[in-house]
Design an enzyme around this catalytic site. Sequence first.
Site, PDB file in Angstrom:
ATOM      1  N   CYS A  54      80.275  27.189 145.038  1.00 52.13           N
ATOM      2  CA  CYS A  54      79.150  27.041 145.966  1.00 52.13           C
ATOM      3  C   CYS A  54      78.032  26.228 145.326  1.00 52.13           C
ATOM      4  O   CYS A  54      77.976  26.050 144.113  1.00 52.13           O
ATOM      5  CB  CYS A  54      78.578  28.418 146.351  1.00 52.13           C
TER       6      CYS A  54
ATOM      7  N   CYS B 268      56.059  10.030 135.847  1.00 50.35           N
ATOM      8  CA  CYS B 268      55.293  11.064 135.154  1.00 50.35           C
ATOM      9  C   CYS B 268      56.218  12.092 134.500  1.00 50.35           C
ATOM     10  O   CYS B 268      55.776  12.858 133.637  1.00 50.35           O
ATOM     11  CB  CYS B 268      54.323  11.742 136.109  1.00 50.35           C
TER      12      CYS B 268
END
EC number: 2.1.1.63
Length: 349
Positions: free
Chosen positions: A37, A318
């Site tokens: 999953c 950043c």
Amino acid sequence: MILELERKKELYKALVEKRTEYEGIFYVGVTSTGVFCRPTCPARKPKFENCEFYETAQQALLASYRPCQRCRPLSHPNHVSDLVRVLVEAVEQNPEKRWRGQDFKALSVDESTARRQFKKRFGMTFVEYARARRMGLALKSIRSGEKIIDTQLAAGYDSSSGFRDAFSRIMGTPPSRLEDGRILKAAWLDTRLGPMIAIGDEDKLYLLEFVDRRGLEREVERLRKRTKAAIIPGETKPIHSIEKELAQYFDGKLTEFSTPLYLMGSPFQQSVWEQLRQIPPGETRSYADIAGALGKPTAFRAVAQANGANQLAIVIPCHRVINSDGGLGGYGGGLVRKEWLLTHERQSG
């Protein structure tokens, strides 16, 4: 092995909490069921001892796990459901329609399911989505010179004050003030690390952020007020450009972005952002390094604030700024994404 166990505990906690920022970071194989999953799978969570973690879906497949039928890990994590697609198409066929309960029944659609799926996919209910679409058409009509009263009636509002309030709430500015105003368009972009929102005009990109970033609504509101613009759903050339470049970036085929940017900051902030763009992909600098490069070695706190004010994630990197002690520091999109981006750039270099 202790570190490995701690990492597994971290991933298991993310699985239990369905943390969206871990999408694309890992997959979990469940030994008791034989399925694998994605982190946000809605199924009941397995026990910790029944979980095996993989970086890619391919690794899970090679370990003999089959894909879960509920979260569909082999499809895009933000794949649009058939119900959403049907309703979006219905809106496009009659975008000025005001939806009521019987309209959902006519399409054999459960109204509460539609509300829930649209809220998850777009951050708004279906009714809000349809209303925003109507308002987008109303904005276009006003910009083309039609009378506000005609636009108001076409949008389905009998009350001028109701129309004005609804318009302001969705678009950010009342219709009577749009004649000389700016228009920015916002689009949802699916990426390997989860959905992002891109906002731009026909010339430049103004904002690019992960949609689950903390404080995103305030960022958009700040952008809207500073530009005195209405923000409507849509696409522009810079948005198309950044979508294409992001796909190449996540495929490891691009390291420098060429999409034109609109930098909305003080001269100091812009100087910091320029320094960020000079950090080579896969490398990092500290806040103190940036301050030193600017000739202001004591201004590392101001550099950190400018770094946090960046509204163009990944493009103005950043994520390449870390603490002086080597720690990751902060990141608006989440530290898991920051770590993934740095690793991805090192491996792609």
